[in-house]
Design a protein around this motif. Structure first.
Motif, PDB file in Angstrom:
ATOM      1  N   UNK A 130       0.838  -1.204   0.000  1.00 19.13           N
ATOM      2  CA  UNK A 130       0.000   0.000   0.000  1.00 19.13           C
ATOM      3  C   UNK A 130       0.867   1.247   0.000  1.00 19.13           C
ATOM      4  N   UNK A 131       0.560   2.150  -0.920  1.00 20.32           N
ATOM      5  CA  UNK A 131       1.140   3.489  -0.953  1.00 20.32           C
ATOM      6  C   UNK A 131      -0.013   4.472  -0.834  1.00 20.32           C
ATOM      7  N   UNK A 132       0.160   5.513  -0.037  1.00 19.29           N
ATOM      8  CA  UNK A 132      -0.895   6.507   0.140  1.00 19.29           C
ATOM      9  C   UNK A 132      -0.328   7.882  -0.153  1.00 19.29           C
ATOM     10  N   UNK A 133      -1.032   8.598  -1.004  1.00 16.22           N
ATOM     11  CA  UNK A 133      -0.684   9.976  -1.339  1.00 16.22           C
ATOM     12  C   UNK A 133      -1.814  10.890  -0.884  1.00 16.22           C
ATOM     13  N   UNK A 134      -1.453  12.140  -0.647  1.00 16.71           N
ATOM     14  CA  UNK A 134      -2.428  13.142  -0.241  1.00 16.71           C
ATOM     15  C   UNK A 134      -2.461  14.255  -1.273  1.00 16.71           C
ATOM     16  N   UNK A 135      -3.648  14.728  -1.600  1.00 16.02           N
ATOM     17  CA  UNK A 135      -3.786  15.848  -2.525  1.00 16.02           C
ATOM     18  C   UNK A 135      -3.458  17.139  -1.784  1.00 16.02           C
ATOM     19  N   UNK A 136      -2.685  18.001  -2.421  1.00 15.94           N
ATOM     20  CA  UNK A 136      -2.352  19.307  -1.858  1.00 15.94           C
ATOM     21  C   UNK A 136      -3.230  20.380  -2.476  1.00 15.94           C
ATOM     22  N   UNK A 137      -3.245  21.545  -1.851  1.00 17.78           N
ATOM     23  CA  UNK A 137      -4.053  22.664  -2.317  1.00 17.78           C
ATOM     24  C   UNK A 137      -3.607  23.120  -3.704  1.00 17.78           C
ATOM     25  N   UNK A 138      -2.297  23.069  -3.983  1.00 13.86           N
ATOM     26  CA  UNK A 138      -1.780  23.561  -5.266  1.00 13.86           C
ATOM     27  C   UNK A 138      -1.940  22.552  -6.411  1.00 13.86           C
ATOM     28  N   UNK A 139      -2.607  21.442  -6.169  1.00 18.41           N
ATOM     29  CA  UNK A 139      -2.862  20.465  -7.219  1.00 18.41           C
ATOM     30  C   UNK A 139      -1.878  19.317  -7.290  1.00 18.41           C
ATOM     31  N   UNK A 140      -0.763  19.410  -6.600  1.00 12.91           N
ATOM     32  CA  UNK A 140       0.197  18.312  -6.568  1.00 12.91           C
ATOM     33  C   UNK A 140      -0.206  17.341  -5.465  1.00 12.91           C
ATOM     34  N   UNK A 141       0.534  16.266  -5.329  1.00  9.50           N
ATOM     35  CA  UNK A 141       0.287  15.360  -4.216  1.00  9.50           C
ATOM     36  C   UNK A 141       1.596  15.020  -3.533  1.00  9.50           C
ATOM     37  N   UNK A 142       1.494  14.426  -2.350  1.00 14.20           N
ATOM     38  CA  UNK A 142       2.678  14.066  -1.584  1.00 14.20           C
ATOM     39  C   UNK A 142       2.510  12.656  -1.028  1.00 14.20           C
ATOM     40  N   UNK A 143       3.599  11.911  -0.979  1.00 24.23           N
ATOM     41  CA  UNK A 143       3.580  10.545  -0.480  1.00 24.23           C
ATOM     42  C   UNK A 143       3.544  10.547   1.051  1.00 24.23           C
ATOM     43  N   UNK A 144       2.532   9.906   1.621  1.00 24.59           N
ATOM     44  CA  UNK A 144       2.385   9.832   3.073  1.00 24.59           C
ATOM     45  C   UNK A 144       2.787   8.468   3.633  1.00 24.59           C
ATOM     46  N   UNK A 145       2.559   7.417   2.868  1.00 21.33           N
ATOM     47  CA  UNK A 145       2.872   6.055   3.300  1.00 21.33           C
ATOM     48  C   UNK A 145       3.474   5.325   2.111  1.00 21.33           C
ATOM     49  N   UNK A 146       4.659   4.749   2.319  1.00 25.87           N
ATOM     50  CA  UNK A 146       5.383   4.123   1.212  1.00 25.87           C
ATOM     51  C   UNK A 146       5.576   2.630   1.458  1.00 25.87           C
ATOM     52  N   UNK A 147       5.086   1.825   0.553  1.00 29.45           N
ATOM     53  CA  UNK A 147       5.315   0.379   0.541  1.00 29.45           C
ATOM     54  C   UNK A 147       4.991  -0.296   1.871  1.00 29.45           C
ATOM     55  N   UNK A 148       3.816  -0.043   2.375  1.00 28.20           N
ATOM     56  CA  UNK A 148       3.353  -0.674   3.612  1.00 28.20           C
ATOM     57  C   UNK A 148       2.840  -2.077   3.276  1.00 28.20           C
ATOM     58  N   UNK A 149       3.313  -3.077   4.035  1.00 31.96           N
ATOM     59  CA  UNK A 149       2.915  -4.461   3.781  1.00 31.96           C
ATOM     60  C   UNK A 149       2.941  -5.224   5.106  1.00 31.96           C
ATOM     61  N   UNK A 150       1.979  -6.121   5.297  1.00 33.27           N
ATOM     62  CA  UNK A 150       1.973  -7.000   6.465  1.00 33.27           C
ATOM     63  C   UNK A 150       1.578  -6.328   7.772  1.00 33.27           C
ATOM     64  N   UNK A 151       1.034  -5.136   7.719  1.00 34.89           N
ATOM     65  CA  UNK A 151       0.643  -4.409   8.933  1.00 34.89           C
ATOM     66  C   UNK A 151      -0.830  -4.632   9.238  1.00 34.89           C
ATOM     67  N   UNK A 199     -11.046  21.825   5.389  1.00 33.36           N
ATOM     68  CA  UNK A 199     -12.025  21.052   6.147  1.00 33.36           C
ATOM     69  C   UNK A 199     -12.174  19.607   5.657  1.00 33.36           C
ATOM     70  N   UNK A 200     -11.533  19.267   4.531  1.00 34.30           N
ATOM     71  CA  UNK A 200     -11.601  17.902   4.013  1.00 34.30           C
ATOM     72  C   UNK A 200     -10.239  17.505   3.441  1.00 34.30           C
ATOM     73  N   UNK A 201      -9.771  16.313   3.806  1.00 30.80           N
ATOM     74  CA  UNK A 201      -8.542  15.749   3.254  1.00 30.80           C
ATOM     75  C   UNK A 201      -8.920  14.742   2.175  1.00 30.80           C
ATOM     76  N   UNK A 202      -8.117  14.685   1.112  1.00 27.69           N
ATOM     77  CA  UNK A 202      -8.298  13.709   0.043  1.00 27.69           C
ATOM     78  C   UNK A 202      -7.052  12.835  -0.006  1.00 27.69           C
TER      79      UNK A 202
END
Length: 161
Positions: A49-70, A82-85
């Motif tokens: 699992x990899x999780x990215x978050x959308x930023x206000x400026x239209x880009x995204x950032x990696x929050x969780x990298x290569x999570x496995x077995x958790x 008021x809302x995270x994507x």
């Protein structure tokens, strides 16, 4: 003698002006996700699992990298909107499934001391997602603060055995 007295007074004033507030330098406000199976306590992540978050400026950032077995993982939560994507990408799932998760929340300013930097706690009001690999996601505990033992979301994944 006069200089010695001034020196002692300066030290006393300096020590007396220090605060005893311990700012939460090591404390971070994070959300915790527990993988669940229907009618069972926990599940284990069998996909990468990899999780990215959308930023206000239209880009995204990696929050969780290569999570496995958790069974539990944590993510930071934003205080700008008021809302995270979030974009959950399951690498081992058929068709490289990507689900979008939207988290609505109230951002609550949290005051420790004038000596400490500003921080926010959050009250989660709603969560929804697409359903490619995610079966459902539910709010377990809506208050997000410094407590690292609190599970905020129960995440149910579709089986692809």
């Amino acid at each position: 003698m006069k200089h010695r007295l001034l020196f002692v007074m300066a030290i006393v004033m300096a020590v007396g002006s220090c605060t005893s507030i311990d700012c939460p330098v090591q404390n971070t406000v994070r959300t915790y996700y527990a993988l669940q199976k229907p009618n069972e306590k926990t599940d284990t992540l069998k996909d990468t699992l990899n999780i990215r978050s959308a930023r206000v400026n239209g880009t995204d950032t990696l929050l969780l990298n290569s999570c496995y077995g958790k069974t539990i993982f944590s993510l930071p939560i934003g205080s700008a909107n008021p809302e995270d994507t979030l974009y959950f990408r399951f690498s081992n799932h058929p068709f490289l499934a990507v689900d979008t998760v939207w988290i609505k929340k109230e951002n609550i300013p949290h005051f420790e001391s004038v000596d400490c930097s500003a921080s926010f706690f959050h009250n989660i009001t709603a969560v929804r997602s697409t359903h490619h690999a995610i079966d459902s996601i539910n709010i377990n505990t809506p208050l997000v603060d410094y407590d690292p033992k609190t599970v905020h979301f129960h995440l149910y994944l579709k089986s692809h055995d």
